[in-house]
Design a protein around this motif. Sequence first.
Motif, PDB file in Angstrom:
ATOM      1  N   ILE A   1      18.147 -29.351 101.231  1.00  0.00           N
ATOM      2  CA  ILE A   1      19.464 -29.309 100.411  1.00  0.00           C
ATOM      3  C   ILE A   1      20.303 -28.308 101.102  1.00  0.00           C
ATOM      4  N   LEU A   2      21.560 -29.023 101.472  1.00  0.00           N
ATOM      5  CA  LEU A   2      22.570 -27.864 102.031  1.00  0.00           C
ATOM      6  C   LEU A   2      23.419 -27.029 100.895  1.00  0.00           C
ATOM      7  N   GLN A   3      24.181 -26.330 101.229  1.00  0.00           N
ATOM      8  CA  GLN A   3      24.906 -25.477 100.198  1.00  0.00           C
ATOM      9  C   GLN A   3      25.999 -26.201  99.542  1.00  0.00           C
ATOM     10  N   ASP A   4      26.329 -27.478 100.224  1.00  0.00           N
ATOM     11  CA  ASP A   4      27.269 -28.393  99.373  1.00  0.00           C
ATOM     12  C   ASP A   4      26.419 -29.614  98.887  1.00  0.00           C
ATOM     13  N   ASN A   5      25.261 -29.229  98.604  1.00  0.00           N
ATOM     14  CA  ASN A   5      24.380 -30.290  97.892  1.00  0.00           C
ATOM     15  C   ASN A   5      24.127 -31.503  98.775  1.00  0.00           C
ATOM     16  N   THR A   6      24.507 -31.729  99.809  1.00  0.00           N
ATOM     17  CA  THR A   6      23.772 -32.686 100.815  1.00  0.00           C
ATOM     18  C   THR A   6      22.519 -32.789 100.736  1.00  0.00           C
ATOM     19  N   ASN A   7      21.539 -33.994 100.675  1.00  0.00           N
ATOM     20  CA  ASN A   7      20.306 -34.033 100.647  1.00  0.00           C
ATOM     21  C   ASN A   7      19.890 -34.745 102.089  1.00  0.00           C
ATOM     22  N   LEU A   8      19.065 -34.109 102.806  1.00  0.00           N
ATOM     23  CA  LEU A   8      18.614 -34.497 104.026  1.00  0.00           C
ATOM     24  C   LEU A   8      17.236 -34.616 104.179  1.00  0.00           C
ATOM     25  N   LYS A   9      16.625 -35.936 104.533  1.00  0.00           N
ATOM     26  CA  LYS A   9      15.084 -35.864 104.529  1.00  0.00           C
ATOM     27  C   LYS A   9      14.629 -35.016 106.059  1.00  0.00           C
ATOM     28  N   ALA A  10      13.633 -34.372 105.893  1.00  0.00           N
ATOM     29  CA  ALA A  10      13.164 -33.286 106.833  1.00  0.00           C
ATOM     30  C   ALA A  10      12.023 -33.879 107.637  1.00  0.00           C
ATOM     31  N   GLU A  11      11.740 -33.728 108.838  1.00  0.00           N
ATOM     32  CA  GLU A  11      10.360 -33.933 109.450  1.00  0.00           C
ATOM     33  C   GLU A  11       9.773 -32.598 109.597  1.00  0.00           C
ATOM     34  N   LEU A  12       8.361 -32.850 109.729  1.00  0.00           N
ATOM     35  CA  LEU A  12       7.656 -31.396 110.252  1.00  0.00           C
ATOM     36  C   LEU A  12       7.642 -31.364 111.566  1.00  0.00           C
ATOM     37  N   VAL A  13       8.110 -30.446 112.106  1.00  0.00           N
ATOM     38  CA  VAL A  13       8.159 -30.126 113.589  1.00  0.00           C
ATOM     39  C   VAL A  13       6.825 -29.403 114.173  1.00  0.00           C
ATOM     40  N   GLY A  14       6.474 -28.517 113.165  1.00  0.00           N
ATOM     41  CA  GLY A  14       5.114 -27.934 113.247  1.00  0.00           C
ATOM     42  C   GLY A  14       4.841 -26.875 112.577  1.00  0.00           C
ATOM     43  N   ARG A  15       3.849 -26.302 112.323  1.00  0.00           N
ATOM     44  CA  ARG A  15       3.203 -25.393 111.208  1.00  0.00           C
ATOM     45  C   ARG A  15       2.298 -24.440 111.607  1.00  0.00           C
ATOM     46  N   ASP A  16       2.336 -23.253 111.382  1.00  0.00           N
ATOM     47  CA  ASP A  16       0.937 -22.281 111.437  1.00  0.00           C
ATOM     48  C   ASP A  16       0.719 -21.668 110.330  1.00  0.00           C
ATOM     49  N   ALA A  17      -0.570 -21.999 109.776  1.00  0.00           N
ATOM     50  CA  ALA A  17      -1.159 -21.461 108.584  1.00  0.00           C
ATOM     51  C   ALA A  17      -1.051 -19.875 108.645  1.00  0.00           C
ATOM     52  N   THR A  18      -1.728 -19.502 109.810  1.00  0.00           N
ATOM     53  CA  THR A  18      -2.209 -18.155 110.111  1.00  0.00           C
ATOM     54  C   THR A  18      -1.016 -17.275 109.940  1.00  0.00           C
ATOM     55  N   THR A  19       0.366 -17.404 110.194  1.00  0.00           N
ATOM     56  CA  THR A  19       1.266 -16.473 109.967  1.00  0.00           C
ATOM     57  C   THR A  19       2.151 -17.010 109.014  1.00  0.00           C
ATOM     58  N   ASP A  20       2.006 -18.272 108.202  1.00  0.00           N
ATOM     59  CA  ASP A  20       2.338 -18.641 107.007  1.00  0.00           C
ATOM     60  C   ASP A  20       3.981 -19.111 107.362  1.00  0.00           C
ATOM     61  N   LEU A  21       3.985 -19.823 108.754  1.00  0.00           N
ATOM     62  CA  LEU A  21       5.540 -20.159 108.912  1.00  0.00           C
ATOM     63  C   LEU A  21       5.443 -21.759 109.296  1.00  0.00           C
ATOM     64  N   ALA A  22       6.599 -22.295 109.231  1.00  0.00           N
ATOM     65  CA  ALA A  22       6.820 -23.975 109.580  1.00  0.00           C
ATOM     66  C   ALA A  22       8.090 -24.212 109.795  1.00  0.00           C
ATOM     67  N   LEU A  23       8.377 -25.204 110.681  1.00  0.00           N
ATOM     68  CA  LEU A  23       9.626 -25.447 111.278  1.00  0.00           C
ATOM     69  C   LEU A  23       9.887 -26.988 111.052  1.00  0.00           C
ATOM     70  N   LEU A  24      10.998 -27.292 110.338  1.00  0.00           N
ATOM     71  CA  LEU A  24      11.547 -28.647 110.114  1.00  0.00           C
ATOM     72  C   LEU A  24      12.621 -29.123 110.852  1.00  0.00           C
ATOM     73  N   ARG A  25      12.930 -30.253 110.938  1.00  0.00           N
ATOM     74  CA  ARG A  25      14.158 -30.840 111.545  1.00  0.00           C
ATOM     75  C   ARG A  25      14.571 -31.861 110.568  1.00  0.00           C
ATOM     76  N   VAL A  26      16.022 -31.721 110.462  1.00  0.00           N
ATOM     77  CA  VAL A  26      16.920 -32.561 109.887  1.00  0.00           C
ATOM     78  C   VAL A  26      17.895 -33.262 110.894  1.00  0.00           C
ATOM     79  N   LYS A  27      18.641 -34.344 110.560  1.00  0.00           N
ATOM     80  CA  LYS A  27      19.482 -35.181 111.390  1.00  0.00           C
ATOM     81  C   LYS A  27      20.857 -35.231 110.721  1.00  0.00           C
ATOM     82  N   PRO A  28      21.495 -33.973 110.866  1.00  0.00           N
ATOM     83  CA  PRO A  28      22.883 -34.088 110.169  1.00  0.00           C
ATOM     84  C   PRO A  28      23.769 -34.900 111.204  1.00  0.00           C
ATOM     85  N   ASP A  29      25.032 -35.257 110.441  1.00  0.00           N
ATOM     86  CA  ASP A  29      26.111 -36.144 111.209  1.00  0.00           C
ATOM     87  C   ASP A  29      27.125 -35.087 111.844  1.00  0.00           C
TER      88      ASP A  29
END
Length: 481
Positions: A119-147
């Motif tokens: 959810i962006l600052q202007d309340n735009t909702n974008l579905k996100a896909e999971l690019v990758g995650r690393d449980a050891t460092t507790d980090l994740a990277l998402l990807r959205v497709k804005p216009d």
Amino acid sequence: MASAKADDRSPTLAAPLVIPGLGPLANRLLPAVVNVSTSQTIKPDAKRRPDDDQPQVPPGSPFEEFFKDFMDRQGGGSGDGEAKPQKAQSLGSGFVIDPAGYVVTNNHVIDGADEITVILQDNTNLKAELVGRDATTDLALLRVKPDHPLPAVPWGDSDTAKVGDWVMAIGNPFGLGGTVTSGIISARARAINDNGPYDEFLQTDASINRGNSGGPLFNTSGEVIGINSAIFSPSGGSIGIGFAIPSDLAKNVIAQLKATGKARRGWIGARIQTVNDDVATALGLDSTKGALVGGFIDKSPAKEAGIQPGDVLLQFDGRDVTNSRRLSRLVADAPVDKAVPVKLWRKGEIKTITVKVGQAEEAAEQTASLGEGGSGISPSTPLVKALGLSITEATPDLKDKFKLDDSANVVVVDVAKGSPAADKDLHAGDVILEVAQEEVKSAQDVVHKIDEAKKAGRKSILLLVDHGGDLRFVALRIDQG
């Protein structure tokens, strides 16, 4: 009348504290900070009956139908007696690092999610896909497709952040998106609850609450120097103790997630431990800095490079090793296959050895059982007591009892309660390999080395101990009485 000089005896006043105005900075950064909303379907437990969570009321009472209807409305049951799957929703924070739509957050924010929405600052909702995650460092990277390209923020250098530096956190605490708080760096290199082998959290008193997880911690230049990840709070709310993953750890992991979808960490295969005061005294070191090598995993890069048990690693690839946890972090960050100079201390001399970094593989630790049975000590086996240890030669019976390797020579058969050895967590079945960095082949060798240390005025002595295949150095206090 002569006038007094103002600078003769006047006390020197400290410069007034200047609190930076963070308004313009916050307005510039807010558009790059997002809310991360997740939903997860929780299936009913097949082992539980649908009415397990219902209040227990007398059958046939007026309340029976009332509570049944109430639980049905809450999703705890259905008219046909079957529990229904439920949707669990949660909110966290994140930030855009690439205008193309790449978003950083915590792994625990999206863990187990069926759907992820940014959810962006202007309340735009974008579905996100999971690019990758690393449980050891507790980090994740998402990807959205804005216009259109999204506002993004740059990484900063967390290693240059100092205690007392001003910082600002932006996130989504309790669902209140776009919340800005400020404070200072309270401490560095915090390890909390042994969450991970690479933990070196930045601690801050900037207000961080539930929902801030995954959000950025900015310096006054508007650079991300941390990812807010945890709080310490008996009440669940902020008490001024928050923790952020440092950017110097995060940006390397995120870059790998973006490139390959998974983290690739360096590895040298050395078993290391902290240099405490007793170890430093036993080795003749003037400080507790560095990491002590206790042993190796088979065919490890460290062993093949010529590093030896008892070496104290002081620098790795030109960066100081302040403790064993710091070394783990430096090795993990090192590029795989890179030849790295390692500065070490060995028996009073400083050496530099080049190690080729390997790739770490995730593997579960295995613990060997010591087994049960008789004492394994025959009447003819000499038993020696020293420093709270009862030790003897490793007879065939003892090797069988404790499942020891055939090469074992000196084995611990008992540890006195309250002794220096008990304080250092030594146990029956441990094998003593070295004393004062010299190999021992008999119990009398151990006693001889201890006597030598006493005569030399040593306050402690260093033992290399094998505990079920896990090698570690143990410094024991010497009673000079």
